[in-house]
Design a protein around this motif. Structure first.
Motif, PDB file in Angstrom:
ATOM      1  N   GLN A  16      31.806 100.158   6.016  1.00 35.53           N
ATOM      2  CA  GLN A  16      30.366  99.458   6.248  1.00 35.53           C
ATOM      3  C   GLN A  16      30.377  98.090   5.738  1.00 35.53           C
ATOM      4  O   GLN A  16      31.345  97.464   5.835  1.00 35.53           O
ATOM      5  CB  GLN A  16      29.290 100.552   5.658  1.00 35.53           C
ATOM      6  CG  GLN A  16      29.322 101.716   6.427  1.00 35.53           C
ATOM      7  CD  GLN A  16      30.296 102.775   6.006  1.00 35.53           C
ATOM      8  OE1 GLN A  16      30.523 103.105   4.848  1.00 35.53           O
ATOM      9  NE2 GLN A  16      30.850 103.384   7.105  1.00 35.53           N
TER      10      GLN A  16
ATOM     11  N   VAL B 266      24.307  97.976  14.319  1.00 37.04           N
ATOM     12  CA  VAL B 266      23.941  99.088  14.964  1.00 37.04           C
ATOM     13  C   VAL B 266      23.234 100.101  14.473  1.00 37.04           C
ATOM     14  O   VAL B 266      23.454 100.188  13.057  1.00 37.04           O
ATOM     15  CB  VAL B 266      25.523  99.520  15.448  1.00 37.04           C
ATOM     16  CG1 VAL B 266      26.363  99.968  14.645  1.00 37.04           C
ATOM     17  CG2 VAL B 266      25.495 100.683  16.364  1.00 37.04           C
TER      18      VAL B 266
ATOM     19  N   SER C 215      19.182 101.476  13.542  1.00 36.14           N
ATOM     20  CA  SER C 215      17.846 100.846  13.359  1.00 36.14           C
ATOM     21  C   SER C 215      17.799 100.004  12.147  1.00 36.14           C
ATOM     22  O   SER C 215      18.547  99.619  11.102  1.00 36.14           O
ATOM     23  CB  SER C 215      16.843 102.014  13.412  1.00 36.14           C
ATOM     24  OG  SER C 215      17.096 102.890  14.172  1.00 36.14           O
TER      25      SER C 215
ATOM     26  N   ALA D 239      32.814 104.963   9.710  1.00 39.23           N
ATOM     27  CA  ALA D 239      33.289 103.775   9.935  1.00 39.23           C
ATOM     28  C   ALA D 239      34.219 103.920  11.112  1.00 39.23           C
ATOM     29  O   ALA D 239      34.846 104.824  11.485  1.00 39.23           O
ATOM     30  CB  ALA D 239      34.375 103.595   8.878  1.00 39.23           C
TER      31      ALA D 239
ATOM     32  N   ILE E  52      16.967 106.720  11.440  1.00 42.18           N
ATOM     33  CA  ILE E  52      17.963 105.666  10.926  1.00 42.18           C
ATOM     34  C   ILE E  52      18.903 104.992  12.164  1.00 42.18           C
ATOM     35  O   ILE E  52      19.459 104.009  11.903  1.00 42.18           O
ATOM     36  CB  ILE E  52      18.662 106.208   9.660  1.00 42.18           C
ATOM     37  CG1 ILE E  52      17.455 106.395   8.711  1.00 42.18           C
ATOM     38  CG2 ILE E  52      19.744 105.319   9.159  1.00 42.18           C
ATOM     39  CD1 ILE E  52      17.572 107.351   7.797  1.00 42.18           C
TER      40      ILE E  52
ATOM     41  N   ARG F 210      27.944 102.830  20.997  1.00 47.68           N
ATOM     42  CA  ARG F 210      26.499 102.058  21.094  1.00 47.68           C
ATOM     43  C   ARG F 210      26.874 100.465  21.162  1.00 47.68           C
ATOM     44  O   ARG F 210      27.400  99.998  20.557  1.00 47.68           O
ATOM     45  CB  ARG F 210      25.576 102.378  19.990  1.00 47.68           C
ATOM     46  CG  ARG F 210      25.322 103.876  19.855  1.00 47.68           C
ATOM     47  CD  ARG F 210      24.466 104.148  18.843  1.00 47.68           C
ATOM     48  NE  ARG F 210      24.945 104.084  17.437  1.00 47.68           N
ATOM     49  CZ  ARG F 210      24.426 104.343  16.252  1.00 47.68           C
ATOM     50  NH1 ARG F 210      23.312 104.672  16.225  1.00 47.68           N
ATOM     51  NH2 ARG F 210      25.171 104.097  15.158  1.00 47.68           N
TER      52      ARG F 210
ATOM     53  N   VAL G 208      20.212 102.371   5.819  1.00 47.21           N
ATOM     54  CA  VAL G 208      21.408 102.237   5.238  1.00 47.21           C
ATOM     55  C   VAL G 208      22.174 103.452   5.243  1.00 47.21           C
ATOM     56  O   VAL G 208      21.858 104.363   5.812  1.00 47.21           O
ATOM     57  CB  VAL G 208      21.028 101.823   3.566  1.00 47.21           C
ATOM     58  CG1 VAL G 208      20.495 100.452   3.613  1.00 47.21           C
ATOM     59  CG2 VAL G 208      20.430 102.786   3.210  1.00 47.21           C
TER      60      VAL G 208
ATOM     61  N   LEU H 159      24.137  97.831   4.231  1.00 47.59           N
ATOM     62  CA  LEU H 159      24.118  99.152   4.644  1.00 47.59           C
ATOM     63  C   LEU H 159      24.250  99.829   3.254  1.00 47.59           C
ATOM     64  O   LEU H 159      24.419 101.072   3.345  1.00 47.59           O
ATOM     65  CB  LEU H 159      25.082  99.414   5.696  1.00 47.59           C
ATOM     66  CG  LEU H 159      24.942  99.213   6.934  1.00 47.59           C
ATOM     67  CD1 LEU H 159      26.175  99.650   8.011  1.00 47.59           C
ATOM     68  CD2 LEU H 159      23.680  99.744   7.583  1.00 47.59           C
TER      69      LEU H 159
ATOM     70  N   LYS I  53      36.741  93.969   9.226  1.00 43.16           N
ATOM     71  CA  LYS I  53      37.182  94.447   8.156  1.00 43.16           C
ATOM     72  C   LYS I  53      38.637  94.997   8.436  1.00 43.16           C
ATOM     73  O   LYS I  53      39.542  94.601   7.830  1.00 43.16           O
ATOM     74  CB  LYS I  53      36.473  95.556   7.204  1.00 43.16           C
ATOM     75  CG  LYS I  53      35.124  94.954   6.860  1.00 43.16           C
ATOM     76  CD  LYS I  53      34.418  96.013   5.985  1.00 43.16           C
ATOM     77  CE  LYS I  53      34.005  97.167   7.110  1.00 43.16           C
ATOM     78  NZ  LYS I  53      33.021  96.838   8.104  1.00 43.16           N
TER      79      LYS I  53
ATOM     80  N   TRP J  93      25.940  93.960   8.535  1.00 41.67           N
ATOM     81  CA  TRP J  93      25.778  95.381   8.799  1.00 41.67           C
ATOM     82  C   TRP J  93      26.913  96.056   8.970  1.00 41.67           C
ATOM     83  O   TRP J  93      26.734  97.063  10.175  1.00 41.67           O
ATOM     84  CB  TRP J  93      24.489  95.499   9.392  1.00 41.67           C
ATOM     85  CG  TRP J  93      23.359  95.326   8.993  1.00 41.67           C
ATOM     86  CD1 TRP J  93      22.553  96.170   8.186  1.00 41.67           C
ATOM     87  CD2 TRP J  93      22.330  94.027   9.127  1.00 41.67           C
ATOM     88  NE1 TRP J  93      21.310  95.452   7.746  1.00 41.67           N
ATOM     89  CE2 TRP J  93      21.384  94.267   8.368  1.00 41.67           C
ATOM     90  CE3 TRP J  93      22.491  93.036   9.917  1.00 41.67           C
ATOM     91  CZ2 TRP J  93      20.329  93.208   8.416  1.00 41.67           C
ATOM     92  CZ3 TRP J  93      21.349  91.856   9.998  1.00 41.67           C
ATOM     93  CH2 TRP J  93      20.361  92.451   9.174  1.00 41.67           C
TER      94      TRP J  93
HETATM   95  P1  IMO Z   1      32.345 100.100   9.717  1.00 37.38           P
HETATM   96  O1  IMO Z   1      33.124 100.748   8.561  1.00 37.38           O
HETATM   97  C1  IMO Z   1      28.431  99.734  11.711  1.00 37.38           C
HETATM   98  C2  IMO Z   1      25.289 102.453  10.085  1.00 37.38           C
HETATM   99  C3  IMO Z   1      24.823 103.575  11.335  1.00 37.38           C
HETATM  100  C4  IMO Z   1      23.398 103.537  10.757  1.00 37.38           C
HETATM  101  C5  IMO Z   1      23.348 103.435   9.174  1.00 37.38           C
HETATM  102  C6  IMO Z   1      23.659 105.102   8.723  1.00 37.38           C
HETATM  103  O2  IMO Z   1      32.889 100.388  11.021  1.00 37.38           O
HETATM  104  O3  IMO Z   1      31.629  98.379   9.515  1.00 37.38           O
HETATM  105  P2  IMO Z   1      25.496 106.820   8.772  1.00 37.38           P
HETATM  106  O4  IMO Z   1      26.217 107.683   9.926  1.00 37.38           O
HETATM  107  O5  IMO Z   1      26.328 106.200   7.574  1.00 37.38           O
HETATM  108  O6  IMO Z   1      24.655 107.931   8.053  1.00 37.38           O
HETATM  109  O7  IMO Z   1      24.614 105.703   9.186  1.00 37.38           O
HETATM  110  O8  IMO Z   1      24.626 103.125   8.922  1.00 37.38           O
HETATM  111  N1  IMO Z   1      26.669 102.458  10.142  1.00 37.38           N
HETATM  112  C7  IMO Z   1      27.527 101.522  10.443  1.00 37.38           C
HETATM  113  N2  IMO Z   1      27.288 100.357  11.261  1.00 37.38           N
HETATM  114  N3  IMO Z   1      29.766  99.782  10.986  1.00 37.38           N
HETATM  115  C8  IMO Z   1      29.778 101.019  10.209  1.00 37.38           C
HETATM  116  O9  IMO Z   1      31.111 100.970   9.658  1.00 37.38           O
HETATM  117  C9  IMO Z   1      28.875 101.799   9.919  1.00 37.38           C
HETATM  118  N4  IMO Z   1      28.669 103.090   9.271  1.00 37.38           N
HETATM  119  C10 IMO Z   1      27.478 103.369   9.142  1.00 37.38           C
HETATM  120  O10 IMO Z   1      24.714 102.830  12.713  1.00 37.38           O
HETATM  121  O11 IMO Z   1      22.663 102.760  11.039  1.00 37.38           O
END
Ligand code: IMO
Ligand code: GDP
Ligand code: MG
Length: 431
Positions: A225, A274, A276, A39, A127, A308, A239, A229, A16, A11
C-alpha cells in the motif's frame, strides 16, 4: 546498518513491485511487513510479467530469501496459488527461500464475507476495500481472537479454533449483516486442509531476521500500500487496516528499532487512487483519460488486484512532502515518467486553499474530512514530447524533464535518485 526500506508515497500502486525488484539486486533478504493480498505488485522481466499479491517482489532474484513478517494477514488460497504460479514460471519457492512468520495472522473466507457485507452495509459511504477480508482479519487480531499461522502446526487445537472462528463469524454475518449462513463444518474442513499446506514455510521469523541482521546480512523491507492509506497517517477512514509506513518494519518483522540506511520513497510522476476517499488533485477530463490509459497496456491504471479503473490526477507535492516526513525518506524513486510524454503543460499542486487560508503543509493528521476541505493550488511547468522509454542515462534526459524533477526535489528537500521510464526491469535511469 544494512536495512533499507521501500515505501509507497501515495495511495498505493506507485510501482513498488518494479522498484523493489531492482533494489533487491544486492540484498540477501526481502521482507514484507504489512497488509495481505489487497496488494498487487507487478514486476516485468523480459517477456515475463509477475503479478504478486503476497510474496515479496524481490523473490524473482534467485539469490534472495523472501520473508513474510508477523505484521501480515495471509489468505492461504492466494499464497498457495502464488507459490504455484512462481514455481511454474521457474522461480524456486521452497521453505529455504520463503519464510512465513509463525505470528502472522490468517484471513479466512469468513473474513472476506464480512469485509464484503460491511462494505455493502455502508452503501454510499463504503471505503471501496479490495474485499479481501483485510479489515476483519486485523480486527480479530486486535480483539485477540485471531488465528496465527504458528497455531496450524498443532492440528487438532487449530481445527477447534478455526471452527469457533466460523461459528462467531456466522453469528456476525447472519444476525448483524442479515447475510446467508455459512456451512461451518465444510468451511472448517476445507480451510484447515488448505492452511496446513503452508506448514513447512512457517518459522520464527523474528528470531531468524534478528540473527541475519547480527551476521551483517542486508535486508530490504517492502511496504505494501502507500503512506496515504496508513491506518494512522492516511486519509482516515479511507485507509487500509495496517501500518504502511517505514515505522511498520520494526513491529511487523519483530526487530528492534535501529538505524535504517536508506528509506526509499516510491512515487509516481502523477497521482492515483483506487477506492473512495479524498483526492484533491483528481482529474475527470481528457488528461485523466490520457494518464489512465485505455487498459490495453499492462501498465495502464487499472487495479492489479481488483481490475478497477484507478482515479488519476496531477502530482500533489503537499502530500508527497507529508509522506516523506512521516517516513523519514532519504531518496525518491520516481516512476512512470514516460507516461507524461505528450502533455503540453504539467501541473503540480504546491499548496491548498483551506477555509480561506493558503497552507503549504498539512495542519491536520491525514483526516479525510479535513482533506475534503482542501482545494489544490496549482503551478505549472512545460511538458515534453520526447519519448523517454529508451533513455538510460541521466545526462540524456531532456532539460524540461530535469526541470520537473528539480521542482519535486526543491519542494520536498530529498533527491530523486532513480527515474523509471517503463515497466520493464531495465527501463530505469540511475543518477
Ligand atoms: P498496493 O500494495 C492501492 C485500498 C483499497 C481501499 C483501501 C482499503 O498494490 O499498492 P482494504 O482492502 O485494504 O481494506 O482496502 O485501501 N488499497 C489499495 N490501493 N494499492 C494497494 O496495494 C491497496 N491495498 C488496499 O482500494 O481504498
Ligand atoms: P505497486 O502496487 O506499487 O507495486 O504498483 P502496481 O504494480 O500495482 O502498479 C504499477 C504499474 O505500473 C505496474 O503495471 C508496473 O508494471 C507499471 N510501472 C511501474 N513503473 C513504471 C514506469 O516507469 N513506466 C510504466 N509505463 N509503467 C510502470
Ligand atoms: Mg499495486
Amino acid at each position: 546498518m544494512p536495512i533499507s526500506v521501500a515505501v509507497g508515497m501515495q495511495w498505493g500502486d506507485e510501482g513498488k513491485g518494479r522498484a523493489v525488484d531492482l533494489l533487491s539486486e544486492n540484498v540477501e533478504i526481502v521482507a514484507r511487513f504489512n497488509g495481505g493480498d489487497n496488494a498487487g505488485h507487478t514486476v516485468t522481466v523480459g517477456d515475463k510479467i509477475f503479478k504478486l499479491h503476497v510474496i515479496p517482489s524481490g523473490i524473482i532474484h534467485a539469490h534472495t530469501i523472501g520473508v513474510l513478517g508477523n505484521g501480515l494477514v495471509l489468505y492461504p488460497g492466494t499464497l498457495l496459488q502464488e507459490i504455484k504460479t512462481l514455481q511454474e514460471a521457474g522461480i524456486e519457492i521452497s521453505p529455504k527461500r520463503l519464510w512465513i512468520s509463525d505470528a502472522a495472522h490468517l484471513i479466512t473466507p469468513a473474513h472476506r464475507l464480512l469485509d464484503q457485507a460491511q462494505e455493502a452495509a455502508l452503501g454510499k459511504s463504503s471505503i471501496g476495500t479490495t474485499g479481501r477480508g483485510i479489515g476483519p482479519a486485523y480486527m480479530d487480531k486486535s480483539s485477540r481472537r485471531g488465528l496465527r499461522t504458528g497455531e496450524l502446526l498443532q492440528s487438532e487445537e487449530f481445527k477447534k479454533k478455526v471452527r469457533q472462528h466460523f461459528i462467531d463469524a456466522n453469528e456476525m454475518l447472519t444476525v448483524y449483516y442479515h447475510q446467508p449462513a455459512i456451512d461451518i463444518q465444510t468451511m472448517t474442513e476445507e480451510f484447515t486442509a488448505l492452511a496446513s499446506q503452508l506448514a513447512a514455510y512457517i518459522k520464527p521469523v523474528g528470531t531468524l531476521v534478528r540473527a541475519a541482521l547480527k551476521s551483517g546480512k542486508n535486508i530490504l523491507a517492502e511496504a505494501a500500500q502507500g503512506t496515504l492509506l496508513d491506518l494512522d497517517q492516511g486519509t482516515y477512514p479511507f485507509v487500509t487496516s495496517s501500518c504502511t509506513t517505514s515505522a511498520g518494519i520494526f513491529s511487523g518483522l519483530g526487530i528492534g528499532i535501529q538505524p535504517v540506511e536508506r528509506v526509499i520513497g516510491i512515487t509516481k510522476a502523477f497521482q492515483t487512487r483506487v477506492g473512495s476517499g479524498p483526492f484533491p488533485t483528481e482529474l475527470f477530463d481528457a488528461t485523466a483519460t490520457f494518464l489512465r490509459g485505455s487498459g490495453s497496456n499492462p501498465w495502464d491504471e487499472f487495479g492489479t488486484t481488483t481490475g478497477r479503473p484507478r482515479r488519476v490526477g496531477w502530482i500533489d507535492l503537499v502530500l508527497l512532502k507529508y509522506a516523506i516526513e512521516v517516513n523519514g525518506v532519504t531518496e525518491l524513486f520516481l516512476t512512470k515518467m514516460d507516461i507524461l510524454s505528450g502533455l503540453e503543460t504539467i501541473k503540480y499542486c504546491s499548496a491548498y486553499q483551506k477555509d480561506g487560508k493558503t497552507i503549504c503543509e498539512l495542519d491536520f493528521s491525514g483526516s479525510a474530512t479535513e482533506m475534503e476541505r482542501c482545494l489544490p493550488v496549482y503551478q505549472s511547468t512545460p511538458g515534453w514530447k520526447d519519448d523517454l522509454r529508451l533513455i538510460r542515462k541521466w545526462s540524456d534526459l531532456p532539460n524540461v524533464v530535469l526541470d520537473y524533477i528539480k521542482i519535486i526535489e526543491d519542494f520536498c528537500g530529498v533527491p530523486v535518485t532513480q527515474v523509471s521510464v517503463g515497466s520493464e526491469r531495465n527501463a530505469v535511469i540511475k543518477r
